[in-house]
Design a protein around this motif. Sequence first.
Motif, PDB file in Angstrom:
ATOM      1  N   ARG A   1      -1.186 -11.037  -4.151  1.00 26.81           N
ATOM      2  CA  ARG A   1       0.237 -11.392  -3.695  1.00 26.81           C
ATOM      3  C   ARG A   1       0.853 -10.307  -3.568  1.00 26.81           C
ATOM      4  O   ARG A   1       1.941 -10.045  -2.586  1.00 26.81           O
ATOM      5  CB  ARG A   1       0.582 -12.730  -4.594  1.00 26.81           C
ATOM      6  CG  ARG A   1       1.856 -13.204  -3.970  1.00 26.81           C
ATOM      7  CD  ARG A   1       2.202 -14.367  -4.791  1.00 26.81           C
ATOM      8  NE  ARG A   1       3.561 -14.923  -4.100  1.00 26.81           N
ATOM      9  CZ  ARG A   1       4.092 -15.824  -4.614  1.00 26.81           C
ATOM     10  NH1 ARG A   1       3.635 -16.846  -5.748  1.00 26.81           N
ATOM     11  NH2 ARG A   1       5.584 -16.379  -4.185  1.00 26.81           N
ATOM     12  N   LEU A   2       1.207  -9.490  -4.781  1.00 28.16           N
ATOM     13  CA  LEU A   2       1.868  -8.344  -4.705  1.00 28.16           C
ATOM     14  C   LEU A   2       1.656  -7.242  -3.474  1.00 28.16           C
ATOM     15  O   LEU A   2       2.720  -6.925  -2.853  1.00 28.16           O
ATOM     16  CB  LEU A   2       1.558  -7.339  -6.074  1.00 28.16           C
ATOM     17  CG  LEU A   2       2.548  -6.210  -6.147  1.00 28.16           C
ATOM     18  CD1 LEU A   2       3.879  -6.913  -6.614  1.00 28.16           C
ATOM     19  CD2 LEU A   2       1.889  -5.322  -7.284  1.00 28.16           C
ATOM     20  N   TYR A   3       0.421  -7.157  -3.099  1.00 31.99           N
ATOM     21  CA  TYR A   3       0.149  -6.276  -1.807  1.00 31.99           C
ATOM     22  C   TYR A   3      -0.043  -6.893  -0.649  1.00 31.99           C
ATOM     23  O   TYR A   3      -0.742  -6.598   0.262  1.00 31.99           O
ATOM     24  CB  TYR A   3      -1.403  -5.824  -2.260  1.00 31.99           C
ATOM     25  CG  TYR A   3      -1.125  -4.391  -3.256  1.00 31.99           C
ATOM     26  CD1 TYR A   3      -0.850  -3.112  -2.746  1.00 31.99           C
ATOM     27  CD2 TYR A   3      -1.239  -4.579  -4.549  1.00 31.99           C
ATOM     28  CE1 TYR A   3      -0.559  -2.154  -3.551  1.00 31.99           C
ATOM     29  CE2 TYR A   3      -1.214  -3.531  -5.366  1.00 31.99           C
ATOM     30  CZ  TYR A   3      -1.060  -1.951  -4.877  1.00 31.99           C
ATOM     31  OH  TYR A   3      -0.745  -1.116  -5.664  1.00 31.99           O
ATOM     32  N   ASP A   4       0.406  -8.063  -0.487  1.00 35.27           N
ATOM     33  CA  ASP A   4       0.239  -9.100   0.858  1.00 35.27           C
ATOM     34  C   ASP A   4       1.029  -8.294   1.920  1.00 35.27           C
ATOM     35  O   ASP A   4       0.672  -8.420   3.026  1.00 35.27           O
ATOM     36  CB  ASP A   4       0.613 -10.425   0.579  1.00 35.27           C
ATOM     37  CG  ASP A   4       2.013 -10.754   0.278  1.00 35.27           C
ATOM     38  OD1 ASP A   4       2.905  -9.779   0.187  1.00 35.27           O
ATOM     39  OD2 ASP A   4       2.420 -12.012  -0.093  1.00 35.27           O
ATOM     40  N   PHE A   5       2.231  -7.487   1.604  1.00 36.25           N
ATOM     41  CA  PHE A   5       2.572  -6.728   2.383  1.00 36.25           C
ATOM     42  C   PHE A   5       1.841  -5.763   3.301  1.00 36.25           C
ATOM     43  O   PHE A   5       2.308  -5.316   4.598  1.00 36.25           O
ATOM     44  CB  PHE A   5       4.164  -6.074   1.952  1.00 36.25           C
ATOM     45  CG  PHE A   5       3.579  -4.923   1.140  1.00 36.25           C
ATOM     46  CD1 PHE A   5       3.585  -3.686   1.739  1.00 36.25           C
ATOM     47  CD2 PHE A   5       3.314  -5.126  -0.357  1.00 36.25           C
ATOM     48  CE1 PHE A   5       3.106  -2.520   0.584  1.00 36.25           C
ATOM     49  CE2 PHE A   5       3.057  -4.014  -1.227  1.00 36.25           C
ATOM     50  CZ  PHE A   5       3.091  -2.704  -0.621  1.00 36.25           C
ATOM     51  N   ALA A   6       0.815  -5.221   2.545  1.00 33.96           N
ATOM     52  CA  ALA A   6      -0.076  -4.109   3.328  1.00 33.96           C
ATOM     53  C   ALA A   6      -0.780  -4.466   4.437  1.00 33.96           C
ATOM     54  O   ALA A   6      -1.108  -3.801   5.351  1.00 33.96           O
ATOM     55  CB  ALA A   6      -1.233  -3.676   2.159  1.00 33.96           C
ATOM     56  N   ILE A   7      -1.009  -6.079   4.458  1.00 37.41           N
ATOM     57  CA  ILE A   7      -1.558  -6.321   5.629  1.00 37.41           C
ATOM     58  C   ILE A   7      -0.918  -6.488   6.917  1.00 37.41           C
ATOM     59  O   ILE A   7      -1.235  -6.110   8.083  1.00 37.41           O
ATOM     60  CB  ILE A   7      -2.195  -7.843   5.632  1.00 37.41           C
ATOM     61  CG1 ILE A   7      -3.393  -8.051   4.473  1.00 37.41           C
ATOM     62  CG2 ILE A   7      -2.497  -8.690   6.779  1.00 37.41           C
ATOM     63  CD1 ILE A   7      -3.921  -9.314   3.957  1.00 37.41           C
ATOM     64  N   SER A   8       0.522  -6.579   6.633  1.00 33.81           N
ATOM     65  CA  SER A   8       1.437  -6.478   7.827  1.00 33.81           C
ATOM     66  C   SER A   8       1.564  -5.191   8.230  1.00 33.81           C
ATOM     67  O   SER A   8       2.257  -4.856   9.414  1.00 33.81           O
ATOM     68  CB  SER A   8       3.024  -7.265   7.379  1.00 33.81           C
ATOM     69  OG  SER A   8       3.292  -6.831   6.265  1.00 33.81           O
ATOM     70  N   LEU A   9       1.500  -4.253   7.159  1.00 34.99           N
ATOM     71  CA  LEU A   9       1.500  -3.001   7.486  1.00 34.99           C
ATOM     72  C   LEU A   9       0.407  -2.450   8.485  1.00 34.99           C
ATOM     73  O   LEU A   9       0.810  -1.304   9.261  1.00 34.99           O
ATOM     74  CB  LEU A   9       1.532  -1.903   6.281  1.00 34.99           C
ATOM     75  CG  LEU A   9       2.715  -2.051   5.597  1.00 34.99           C
ATOM     76  CD1 LEU A   9       2.985  -1.140   4.350  1.00 34.99           C
ATOM     77  CD2 LEU A   9       4.091  -1.786   6.284  1.00 34.99           C
ATOM     78  N   GLY A  10      -0.623  -3.075   8.314  1.00 30.86           N
ATOM     79  CA  GLY A  10      -1.903  -2.705   9.236  1.00 30.86           C
ATOM     80  C   GLY A  10      -2.896  -2.117   8.225  1.00 30.86           C
ATOM     81  O   GLY A  10      -3.902  -1.502   8.779  1.00 30.86           O
TER      82      GLY A  10
END
Length: 261
Positions: free
Chosen positions: A48-57
């Motif tokens: 969950r902490l790194y879920d932003f990484a998916i939106s970054l690509g």
Amino acid sequence: MHCFELHRGSLPLLVSLPHNGIEIPDDIRSSLVDEAQSAPDTDWHVDRLYDFAISLGASVLKPRYSRYVIDLNRPPDDASLYPGQNVTGLCPTIAFSGRPIYRDGKAPDSEVIIQRRALYWQPYHAALQTELHRLKLAHGRALLWEGHSIRPELPYLFEGRLPDFNLGTAEGRSFPDARLRAVEAVLATQSDYNWISNGRFKGGYITRHYADPQAGIHAFQLELAQSTYLDESMTVFDAVKAAPVQALIARMMDVALHVPD
């Protein structure tokens, strides 16, 4: 048997979360002492902490099963990563507290460890290696980002209190020093979190094994103190606390990807 989940992204960046898994098969769970059955040494909610990484690509790889089943960040031969220091093994029998994980006489023997290595360890590493190869072919380079977290005070493993951000580059062997200085500069612009490079945590097996700087594959480990993004129990995700941590990690990733060696 699906023992991991892989999201394939478009950047030359693979985020590996080897201690995020929480499942324990029933036959293994029954052999654990009561306090170990909740797998307290989990890297809680790093997915969950790194879920932003998916939106970054980014590509993101995470396991299904707990490190109490097998530790995906240990060598297959179970050689110690930190000789002379208290550590936990490939199929851990001692918790971070220093207390036993298994009931008397129930710890895995060599045959069981071989079986678990084939069932859980090898598929994760095959997926990791394949995805790194795909990214290298597509971009000519790849960055492996190892995402970890740990309770900030664990006397069995280290003295005192751990810094908030613990950067590991295997003493410069897995990631260029010039680029590490740039990542450190990002952390130096803020005063909310303290940090250290190549301190108690220098990068585990995955960071050390898969880095191949000569081939354009770099690896970087970030071990976060769980107090930076979890509630006081250090088991529940705190979105408000986590937001600035996520923003800071995103900036670190951007620098790690784009600053020249």
